[in-house]
Design a protein around this motif. Structure first.
Motif, PDB file in Angstrom:
ATOM      1  N   UNK A  22     -11.878 -21.381   7.473  1.00 46.50           N
ATOM      2  CA  UNK A  22     -12.204 -22.358   8.521  1.00 46.50           C
ATOM      3  C   UNK A  22     -13.593 -22.938   8.300  1.00 46.50           C
ATOM      4  N   UNK A  23     -14.554 -22.091   7.955  1.00 44.52           N
ATOM      5  CA  UNK A  23     -15.918 -22.566   7.731  1.00 44.52           C
ATOM      6  C   UNK A  23     -15.973 -23.562   6.578  1.00 44.52           C
ATOM      7  N   UNK A  24     -15.304 -23.239   5.478  1.00 36.70           N
ATOM      8  CA  UNK A  24     -15.301 -24.163   4.334  1.00 36.70           C
ATOM      9  C   UNK A  24     -14.604 -25.475   4.700  1.00 36.70           C
ATOM     10  N   UNK A  25     -13.507 -25.406   5.446  1.00 33.29           N
ATOM     11  CA  UNK A  25     -12.771 -26.619   5.837  1.00 33.29           C
ATOM     12  C   UNK A  25     -13.628 -27.518   6.701  1.00 33.29           C
ATOM     13  N   UNK A  26     -14.274 -26.952   7.711  1.00 32.54           N
ATOM     14  CA  UNK A  26     -15.108 -27.736   8.624  1.00 32.54           C
ATOM     15  C   UNK A  26     -16.232 -28.442   7.866  1.00 32.54           C
ATOM     16  N   UNK A  27     -16.707 -27.813   6.828  1.00 29.92           N
ATOM     17  CA  UNK A  27     -17.802 -28.416   6.046  1.00 29.92           C
ATOM     18  C   UNK A  27     -17.285 -29.384   4.979  1.00 29.92           C
ATOM     19  N   UNK A  28     -15.964 -29.638   4.999  1.00 30.68           N
ATOM     20  CA  UNK A  28     -15.387 -30.591   4.058  1.00 30.68           C
ATOM     21  C   UNK A  28     -15.185 -30.038   2.666  1.00 30.68           C
ATOM     22  N   UNK A  29     -15.294 -28.739   2.507  1.00 33.14           N
ATOM     23  CA  UNK A  29     -15.132 -28.111   1.188  1.00 33.14           C
ATOM     24  C   UNK A  29     -13.698 -27.603   1.058  1.00 33.14           C
ATOM     25  N   UNK A  30     -12.790 -28.555   0.966  1.00 27.70           N
ATOM     26  CA  UNK A  30     -11.367 -28.234   1.048  1.00 27.70           C
ATOM     27  C   UNK A  30     -10.871 -27.444  -0.159  1.00 27.70           C
TER      28      UNK A  30
ATOM     29  N   UNK B  89      -7.853 -21.635  -1.772  1.00 24.14           N
ATOM     30  CA  UNK B  89      -7.430 -20.304  -2.252  1.00 24.14           C
ATOM     31  C   UNK B  89      -7.720 -19.194  -1.240  1.00 24.14           C
ATOM     32  N   UNK B  90      -8.774 -19.374  -0.459  1.00 24.55           N
ATOM     33  CA  UNK B  90      -9.099 -18.375   0.556  1.00 24.55           C
ATOM     34  C   UNK B  90      -8.004 -18.358   1.622  1.00 24.55           C
TER      35      UNK B  90
ATOM     36  N   UNK C  52     -23.009 -36.233   9.001  1.00 20.61           N
ATOM     37  CA  UNK C  52     -23.507 -36.279   7.621  1.00 20.61           C
ATOM     38  C   UNK C  52     -24.038 -34.920   7.183  1.00 20.61           C
ATOM     39  N   UNK C  53     -24.762 -34.238   8.058  1.00 16.75           N
ATOM     40  CA  UNK C  53     -25.281 -32.908   7.716  1.00 16.75           C
ATOM     41  C   UNK C  53     -24.142 -31.926   7.481  1.00 16.75           C
ATOM     42  N   UNK C  54     -23.106 -32.013   8.328  1.00 14.92           N
ATOM     43  CA  UNK C  54     -21.979 -31.087   8.202  1.00 14.92           C
ATOM     44  C   UNK C  54     -21.240 -31.290   6.892  1.00 14.92           C
ATOM     45  N   UNK C  55     -21.103 -32.540   6.462  1.00 22.64           N
ATOM     46  CA  UNK C  55     -20.367 -32.852   5.236  1.00 22.64           C
ATOM     47  C   UNK C  55     -21.298 -33.192   4.074  1.00 22.64           C
ATOM     48  N   UNK C  56     -22.503 -32.705   4.117  1.00 25.37           N
ATOM     49  CA  UNK C  56     -23.460 -33.014   3.046  1.00 25.37           C
ATOM     50  C   UNK C  56     -22.952 -32.567   1.684  1.00 25.37           C
ATOM     51  N   UNK C  57     -22.224 -31.462   1.644  1.00 26.30           N
ATOM     52  CA  UNK C  57     -21.690 -30.938   0.377  1.00 26.30           C
ATOM     53  C   UNK C  57     -20.161 -30.923   0.395  1.00 26.30           C
ATOM     54  N   UNK C  58     -19.588 -31.892   1.090  1.00 21.90           N
ATOM     55  CA  UNK C  58     -18.128 -31.989   1.144  1.00 21.90           C
ATOM     56  C   UNK C  58     -17.576 -32.388  -0.225  1.00 21.90           C
ATOM     57  N   UNK C  59     -16.263 -32.196  -0.397  1.00 22.88           N
ATOM     58  CA  UNK C  59     -15.598 -32.559  -1.659  1.00 22.88           C
ATOM     59  C   UNK C  59     -15.783 -34.047  -1.952  1.00 22.88           C
ATOM     60  N   UNK C  60     -15.676 -34.388  -3.237  1.00 26.12           N
ATOM     61  CA  UNK C  60     -15.873 -35.769  -3.680  1.00 26.12           C
ATOM     62  C   UNK C  60     -14.921 -36.726  -2.968  1.00 26.12           C
TER      63      UNK C  60
END
Length: 593
Positions: free
Chosen positions: A339-347, A352-353, A564-572
């Motif tokens: 959930x944490x990775x998803x919310x941060x846009x790191x899909x 795999x988690x 923007x801060x939440x998705x600063x390191x989101x997927x391309x």
């Protein structure tokens, strides 16, 4: 201080052992009574004839070790000397008793539950200990062992149902366990009978009034009963009576040795309606009372998530995953990480988690999945989740629809719909997410055809949510709103449930101020964990848009900045969305300057 069990106390224990209260207490029976009650030692005495006289002997035996702590003997010439000999032997015992008992540690009394088998009781107590260490799988195995020793052990059946329910496992099996306990209730003590009846009404008949009455009956007679305090608190929580629930949990904790589950129930409520500092103090008490239980680390992560400390929370959860790998606690930790990775846009990080968490969940409860392979269920769940995030985060309905088709090629929608009573509603949800209304209608109609009259007259919450989703997609906003209100009526304890969906409906009705109120209600409510869950990035962006349209540049910049801060390191794939918001912020900042 010496405490001797009197005849009335012994009779009470004999009743729990399913023996006659008038039964002669042999040394072996006395040892079992002592073990059940946590007594340090058993005194055994004997009178034997010796010629014209008698020999009086006594020994004090350690309950746990069987060691002889003291032994004495008196010879008596004839029956007239018996009384004096007993007095002398007793005096010698009293002189040595304190020293003898100080040398051994008293065991904690075993749970006061009715079973004829001491081995069954030991397994039951060990199961309680495992639940307080967070190992529910071990607890289930021990409870099954207890029932093997004594098939009429009602409280073991009740506890088995509780542990399975807490894990969300094996609906039929846990219902059967509650029913079996209820059928055996007449042979129980008053306290056990009330607890069994309360659990039956809570989990089988769903009769809230009867549940409350039974738990209150326990507390009227046993005000510190930990089971009744915890479970009545759960009932009050579901009813929205959070203050009453918290008072019961705190009462149990104040009494000492509260079970781990009571701490786990108390902390979120204290955080929500009381004091975050007090909630943290409860967490510290939790850790000290149950040092072997892994859950406090997950709770600590939830504190961090609630306060936006996402990197710190991720570190705690990664460490926790390593510490609990291979145990049931790992599954919950994986869901938190996903959930944490998803919310941060790191899909791609989340995928795999999430699959691992689903696979573990299914493997522990294969009976609920109709023979499906855990790997297939995990793959389907992953693809359907991808479809949802692709639509909601990236706005790509076509790609979402393709992912849904991939999922249903692994397990057909018909097979998924057959899994349980709400299976057709789950399939309908998947189709509604990607805008395929014809298929959604098909599975909604199937649910209506399969449901009995009583269910159709009082449909579950899932049905109202799906019907609201369908009505909104078909531009029937008033109907969508009514279904959401009925869905909310079924969860009175959940203040912000369906706020996001309500905001969507009011947006569709051209009422952005109402939508804003619901969205801000989500992020302003003090709750442990991520406020808004997977919807958080959507909430931030939508609030920015609403404030921008209203001409409030300061608030628009605030919420766009959070996005923007939440998705600063989101997927391309999501960075185009981030750049769109950055461009809006640059324009607003220029206008403001």
């Amino acid at each position: 201080m010496l405490t001797v069990y009197d005849a009335a106390q012994v009779s009470t224990v004999l009743a729990r052992m399913q023996r006659s209260p008038e039964e002669r207490v042999t040394f072996d029976v006395a040892k079992e009574i002592a073990a059940r009650e946590g007594l340090k030692a058993v005194l055994a005495g004997d009178i034997r004839p010796l010629g014209a006289g008698f020999v009086l002997s006594a020994r004090l035996v350690g309950t746990t070790t069987g060691d002889i702590l003291w032994a004495g003997r008196q010879d008596v010439a004839n029956s007239e000397g018996l009384s004096a000999a007993i007095d002398k032997l007793s005096g010698t015992l009293r002189e040595r008793l304190g020293e003898s008992l100080r040398s051994i540690r008293a065991d904690r009394p075993l749970d006061q539950v009715t079973t004829r088998s001491f081995e069954a009781l030991e397994a039951y107590v060990q199961a309680e200990q495992e639940t307080n260490r967070g190992d529910n799988d071990a607890a289930v195995a021990l409870l099954e062992r207890a029932i093997e020793f004594d098939s009429s052990f009602a409280m073991a059946h009740r506890k088995l149902g509780v542990v399975l329910a807490n894990q969300g496992r094996d609906t039929e099996r846990r219902t059967a366990a509650f029913q079996r306990a209820y059928d055996l209730r007449e042979r129980l003590s008053q306290r056990e009978r009330y607890l069994t009846e309360a659990q039956y009404h809570l989990s089988v008949t769903h009769d809230t009034a009867a549940t409350i009455a039974a738990y209150q009956a326990v507390l009227d007679r046993y005000p510190t009963d930990r089971i009744a305090l915890n479970n009545l608190g759960l009932v009050y929580r579901v009813m929205g009576r959070d203050a009453d629930a918290l008072a019961l949990y705190k009462r149990s904790i104040a009494g000492g040795a509260a079970p781990a589950v009571t701490f786990g129930n108390a902390i979120p409520i204290e955080y929500e309606i009381g004091s975050p500092d007090t909630a943290r103090a409860l967490l510290k008490d939790y850790e000290e009372t149950h040092p072997d239980h892994p859950a406090p680390r997950n709770t600590l992560a939830n504190f961090m998530l609630a306060e936006g400390q996402y990197d710190s929370a991720a570190t705690v959860l990664q460490d926790q995953r390593a510490a609990v790998r291979g145990t049931p606690r790992e599954t919950g930790t994986l869901f938190q990480l996903s959930t944490l990775a998803t919310v941060r846009g790191r899909l791609e990080e989340a995928r795999p988690i999430f699959r691992d968490a689903i696979r573990q969940n299914v493997e522990r409860d294969l009976a609920e999945w109709g023979g499906l392979r855990a790997a297939d269920v995990a793959a389907v769940a992953d693809l359907l989740t991808q479809a949802e995030t692709t639509v909601r985060y990236a706005g790509d309905v076509s790609r979402g629809s393709s992912l849904t088709d991939q999922a249903f090629r692994i397990i057909s929608p018909e097979r998924l719909a057959d899994l349980d009573a709400v299976g057709p509603l789950s399939v309908a949800e998947a189709y509604l997410t990607v805008g395929r209304l014809a298929q959604a209608h098909q599975y909604l109609r199937r649910w209506e055809a399969d449901a009995g009259d009583s269910v159709r007259d009082n449909p579950p919450r899932q049905w109202h949510l799906r019907m609201s989703q369908l009505a909104l997609a078909e531009n029937r906003s008033d109907e969508a709103l009514e279904h959401l209100r009925q869905a909310r009526d079924l969860v009175p304890a959940c203040e912000t449930c369906d706020y996001f969906e309500l905001a969507e409906v009011f947006d569709a009705m051209g009422q952005p101020d109402s939508a804003r109120g619901y969205l801000e209600g989500i992020i302003n409510r003090r709750v442990l964990g991520i406020r808004g869950g997977n919807n958080l990035p959507i909430i931030y962006r939508r609030l920015g848009e609403i404030y921008e349209a209203a001409g409030d540049q300061t608030k628009a910049l605030e919420f766009y900045g959070k996005f923007v801060d939440l998705w600063a390191q989101a997927d391309a794939v999501l960075q185009t969305k981030v750049q769109e918001v950055r461009d809006r912020m640059a324009r607003l900042a220029g206008e403001k300057g």
